[in-house]
Design an enzyme around this catalytic site. Structure first.
Site, PDB file in Angstrom:
ATOM      1  N   TYR A 293      72.732  83.043  49.508  1.00 41.15           N
ATOM      2  CA  TYR A 293      73.884  83.708  48.891  1.00 41.15           C
ATOM      3  C   TYR A 293      73.749  83.683  47.360  1.00 41.15           C
ATOM      4  CZ  TYR A 293      75.610  83.835  53.632  1.00 41.15           C
ATOM      5  OH  TYR A 293      75.726  84.092  54.978  1.00 41.15           O
TER       6      TYR A 293
ATOM      7  N   ARG B 151      75.886  72.320  48.185  1.00 43.57           N
ATOM      8  CA  ARG B 151      74.996  72.546  49.315  1.00 43.57           C
ATOM      9  C   ARG B 151      73.772  73.338  48.870  1.00 43.57           C
ATOM     10  NH1 ARG B 151      76.034  75.369  55.278  1.00 43.57           N
ATOM     11  NH2 ARG B 151      75.383  73.519  56.415  1.00 43.57           N
TER      12      ARG B 151
HETATM   13  C1  PHB Z   1      77.595  83.465  58.077  1.00 41.34           C
HETATM   14  O1  PHB Z   1      78.723  83.938  57.947  1.00 41.34           O
HETATM   15  O2  PHB Z   1      76.789  83.921  58.892  1.00 41.34           O
HETATM   16  C2  PHB Z   1      77.190  82.352  57.227  1.00 41.34           C
HETATM   17  C3  PHB Z   1      78.039  81.912  56.240  1.00 41.34           C
HETATM   18  C4  PHB Z   1      77.666  80.882  55.423  1.00 41.34           C
HETATM   19  C5  PHB Z   1      76.441  80.293  55.605  1.00 41.34           C
HETATM   20  C6  PHB Z   1      75.597  80.699  56.603  1.00 41.34           C
HETATM   21  C7  PHB Z   1      75.974  81.738  57.407  1.00 41.34           C
HETATM   22  O3  PHB Z   1      76.059  79.313  54.788  1.00 41.34           O
END
Ligand code: PHB
Length: 364
Positions: A182, A229
């Protein structure tokens, strides 16, 4: 020798045991407002025997959203919704922190304000899919636009406001989501960051945004109530780096200077294989605060790692979906309920708050 079931201190957070509920996207916020509601409060309260609940990834702004029906922490309605969640968890004796999230390029124009392009460090589209609301379906993520340098202070301000809102909602702390491909990992890694300003190029520049966001967050919260994280090994969200060890060593060193509550590591490819033990140990050794391990743990591995001093706590994800009383089940060696993948994302109470507790299982 500490066990998984002994208390521990993560910074200023006191945990009754070392079992942490990992943040889990469940796509069940109120459609339209992205505010949590009573059902979400019940779900978290059911799991309050965990030493710490890390609430699901929560967008800091409308722009930070990348999936259908995920909650936010930027509006009054969202703060009120989260307040219900936190009160329910506290009433059950639990502790809960909120994970602050901006998806960056892992989004779709239909989820963005005004149908705009998602924002990212650079205009490089991910080979990834997301789930949108109109029409409800899986689609390729959209081509992002690169954030202008002058927009970065506004982005950091969005994080700061989210931290203030998390405090207003009564959370015990916050976790900065800098993992899983992200926005913050997009800035950190060189496959996704081709910038030529002070936020791109050298590793120091690519770490800068995480540092500036942490400066903002720790001006709102004591550092020992803030976790972070990271996922150095993940390929999730089409993320990659040409020299991950150098990049993540630098990131961890910079993070370490803040004296945070904990470092939460995804020890491998997200939801998939585990990283080599020696690589995990090397990163952990660089960080002087508490360490929360995550990814592919079962009870036996978690107990072994805690007892060997290789981690302070273990975050379980999918086992918590189907086992609200996971702590009791691990303690007693009871069998685990099996989760129904069809109800992981979206929907109502079914597959969310209706998994049986041990007593119920025995009575049945
Ligand atoms: C997801 O919504 O698929 C998702 C969200 C946060 C994460 C990993 C996956 O860290």
């Amino acid at each position: 020798m500490p066990t998984l079931f002994d208390p521990i201190q993560l910074g200023d957070l006191h945990l009754a045991n070392r079992i942490v509920m990992a943040p889990l996207t469940r796509d069940r916020a109120t459609p339209g407002t992205d505010a949590p509601h009573a059902l979400n409060a019940e779900y978290y309260a059911q799991r309050a025997t965990a030493g710490l609940l890390i609430a699901e990834a929560t967008q800091i702004s409308p722009e930070g959203k990348g999936y259908a029906f995920t909650p936010g922490i930027y509006s009054d309605a969202q703060v009120a919704g989260w307040k219900q969640v936190v009160q329910a968890v506290h009433a059950h004796g639990g502790r809960i922190v909120l994970q602050l999230w901006h998806v960056g390029r892992i989004s779709h124009t239909s989820l963005q304000p005004g149908g705009a392009a998602p924002v990212a460090p650079s205009a490089i589209r991910a080979n990834a899919k997301t789930f949108i609301e109109e029409p409800q379906s899986f689609v390729d993520v959209s081509e992002p636009r690169a954030l202008e340098t002058h927009e970065i202070p506004r982005l950091i301000e969005d994080y700061r406001k989210a931290a203030i809102n998390a405090k207003a909602a009564g959370f015990d702390g916050i976790e900065l989501h800098a993992a899983n491909g992200y926005l913050l990992q997009q800035f950190l890694c060189d496959a996704t960051n081709h910038r030529t300003d002070q936020y791109g190029g050298s590793i120091e520049n690519r770490v800068r945004l995480i540092v500036e966001v942490l400066e903002a967050l720790t001006a709102v919260w004591p550092a020992n109530r803030v976790g972070i994280r990271l996922s150095p090994w993940t390929k999730f969200g089409d993320i990659a780096d040409s020299d991950p060890v150098a990049t993540f060593n630098a990131a961890i060193d910079a993070i370490d200077r803040f004296g945070l509550a904990y470092l939460h590591m995804i020890e491998g490819d997200t939801g998939a294989g585990r990283a080599p033990d020696a690589e995990i140990a090397a990163y952990r050794a660089r960080f002087h605060g508490a360490y929360v391990a995550n990814n592919g743990y079962n009870g036996a591995l978690a107990e072994a790692r805690v007892e060997a001093g290789q981690t302070d706590a273990v975050a379980f994800g999918r086992p918590f979906i189907a086992n609200p009383d996971l702590v009791d089940r691990l303690r007693t060696g009871a069998a685990l309920n099996v989760g129904d993948q069809a109800t992981y994302y979206g929907g109502g109470a079914h597959g969310y708050t209706d998994y049986p507790f041990l007593e119920h299982a025995k009575a049945a």
